[in-house]
Design an enzyme around this catalytic site. Structure first.
Site, PDB file in Angstrom:
ATOM      1  N   ARG A  21      39.901  33.365  35.180  1.00 36.19           N
ATOM      2  CA  ARG A  21      38.582  32.806  35.510  1.00 36.19           C
ATOM      3  C   ARG A  21      37.747  32.544  34.274  1.00 36.19           C
ATOM      4  NH1 ARG A  21      37.089  37.389  39.332  1.00 36.19           N
ATOM      5  NH2 ARG A  21      39.193  38.207  39.142  1.00 36.19           N
TER       6      ARG A  21
ATOM      7  N   GLU B  97      39.571  47.467  37.011  1.00 34.12           N
ATOM      8  CA  GLU B  97      39.069  48.110  38.232  1.00 34.12           C
ATOM      9  C   GLU B  97      40.239  48.325  39.193  1.00 34.12           C
ATOM     10  OE1 GLU B  97      36.220  45.802  40.462  1.00 34.12           O
ATOM     11  OE2 GLU B  97      35.760  47.460  41.810  1.00 34.12           O
TER      12      GLU B  97
HETATM   13  O1  LIG Z   1      35.463  44.640  33.544  1.00 34.91           O
HETATM   14  P1  LIG Z   1      36.872  44.778  34.066  1.00 34.91           P
HETATM   15  O2  LIG Z   1      37.059  45.989  34.935  1.00 34.91           O
HETATM   16  O3  LIG Z   1      37.879  44.694  32.990  1.00 34.91           O
HETATM   17  O4  LIG Z   1      37.122  43.566  35.067  1.00 34.91           O
HETATM   18  C1  LIG Z   1      36.736  42.246  34.804  1.00 34.91           C
HETATM   19  C2  LIG Z   1      37.928  41.333  34.730  1.00 34.91           C
HETATM   20  O5  LIG Z   1      38.627  41.344  35.990  1.00 34.91           O
HETATM   21  C3  LIG Z   1      38.815  40.006  36.434  1.00 34.91           C
HETATM   22  O6  LIG Z   1      39.989  39.446  35.958  1.00 34.91           O
HETATM   23  P2  LIG Z   1      41.444  39.699  36.570  1.00 34.91           P
HETATM   24  O7  LIG Z   1      42.184  40.586  35.632  1.00 34.91           O
HETATM   25  O8  LIG Z   1      41.316  40.114  37.996  1.00 34.91           O
HETATM   26  O9  LIG Z   1      42.147  38.292  36.411  1.00 34.91           O
HETATM   27  P3  LIG Z   1      41.964  36.789  36.990  1.00 34.91           P
HETATM   28  O10 LIG Z   1      40.789  36.166  36.275  1.00 34.91           O
HETATM   29  O11 LIG Z   1      43.259  36.168  36.595  1.00 34.91           O
HETATM   30  O12 LIG Z   1      41.742  36.851  38.480  1.00 34.91           O
HETATM   31  C4  LIG Z   1      37.622  39.277  35.843  1.00 34.91           C
HETATM   32  O13 LIG Z   1      37.838  37.880  35.772  1.00 34.91           O
HETATM   33  C5  LIG Z   1      37.490  39.906  34.483  1.00 34.91           C
HETATM   34  O14 LIG Z   1      38.341  39.306  33.520  1.00 34.91           O
HETATM   35  N1  LIG Z   2      34.835  43.339  42.128  1.00 35.72           N
HETATM   36  C1  LIG Z   2      35.302  42.314  41.408  1.00 35.72           C
HETATM   37  N2  LIG Z   2      35.120  41.036  41.824  1.00 35.72           N
HETATM   38  C2  LIG Z   2      35.595  40.014  41.088  1.00 35.72           C
HETATM   39  N3  LIG Z   2      36.229  40.159  39.946  1.00 35.72           N
HETATM   40  C3  LIG Z   2      36.428  41.401  39.487  1.00 35.72           C
HETATM   41  N4  LIG Z   2      37.029  41.858  38.377  1.00 35.72           N
HETATM   42  C4  LIG Z   2      36.971  43.192  38.394  1.00 35.72           C
HETATM   43  N5  LIG Z   2      36.328  43.638  39.474  1.00 35.72           N
HETATM   44  C5  LIG Z   2      35.987  42.520  40.187  1.00 35.72           C
END
Ligand SMILES: O=P(O)(O)OC[C@H]1O[C@H](OP(=O)(O)OP(=O)(O)O)[C@H](O)[C@@H]1O
Ligand SMILES: Nc1ncnc2[nH]cnc12
Length: 174
Positions: free
Chosen positions: A62, A99
């Site tokens: 994202r 998370e």
């Molecule tokens: O602060 P944190 O606990 O590290 O979480 C935040 C991260 O989690 C999500 O990415 P995700 O790894 O789910 O990947 P995506 O963008 O491919 O869905 C979001 O886009 C951040 O990069």
């Molecule tokens: N709750 C949440 N929603 C969307 N993106 C996330 N990345 C980590 N935690 C998330």
């Protein structure tokens, strides 16, 4: 009266309970991306704070969408911070906890000139694990990370504390 950027973001998000795991309230930005007014306002708001950067870096997946649009708006290049095993060139890598799981990220070291002023961007700040890892990874290849811009901060997960001492800005804190 015109809406604040936080109100605009809040109105354009979708909350999905129990995704991708039970107990997680997922903040879905896809409705915001599909709304040209909200998307443009997010990019303009972020860009206004960072006129002096030389590169924008965004975390897969994202963070690519926000980061590439922001880099274009600022007239600078974009650095993709990718999940492990996707970049073909010489990479530096770092592992971190999420998370809902764990991940390893990588960057193409050769695309970042030594001392380059790099702005880091993502959609969500949750535990801060991703942001700290991406920040430290960029600095390990010689960048000067000037700050972290995020659309949504999930305050209860403590990401801001984990990033203490670093410049962090969220458009909406929930
Ligand atoms: O602060 P944190 O606990 O590290 O979480 C935040 C991260 O989690 C999500 O990415 P995700 O790894 O789910 O990947 P995506 O963008 O491919 O869905 C979001 O886009 C951040 O990069
Ligand atoms: N709750 C949440 N929603 C969307 N993106 C996330 N990345 C980590 N935690 C998330």
């Amino acid at each position: 009266m015109s809406r604040t950027i936080a109100e605009l973001v809040e109105g354009a998000l979708r909350d999905i309970p129990d995704f991708p795991a039970p107990g997680v309230l997922f903040k879905d930005i896809t409705p915001l991306l599909a709304d040209p007014t909200a998307f443009a306002a997010v990019i303009a708001d972020m860009a206004a704070r960072h006129r002096a950067v030389q590169l924008v870096a965004g975390v897969e997946a994202r963070g690519f969408v926000i980061g590439a649009a922001l880099a274009h708006a600022l007239g600078v290049g974009f650095i993709p911070v990718r999940k492990a095993g996707k970049l073909p060139g010489r990479t530096a890598s770092l592992s971190y906890d999420l998370e809902y799981g764990s991940a390893t990220i990588e960057v193409h070291a050769d695309d970042i000139p030594g001392g380059a002023r790099v702005l880091l961007v993502d959609d969500v700040l949750a535990t801060g694990g991703t942001a700290v890892a991406a920040w430290d990874l960029l600095e390990s290849v010689g960048a000067e990370v000037t700050g972290f811009e995020v659309i949504i901060e999930l305050a209860a997960l403590g990401g801001r504390e984990r990033l203490a001492g670093r410049d962090v800005h969220a458009l909406l804190t929930v």
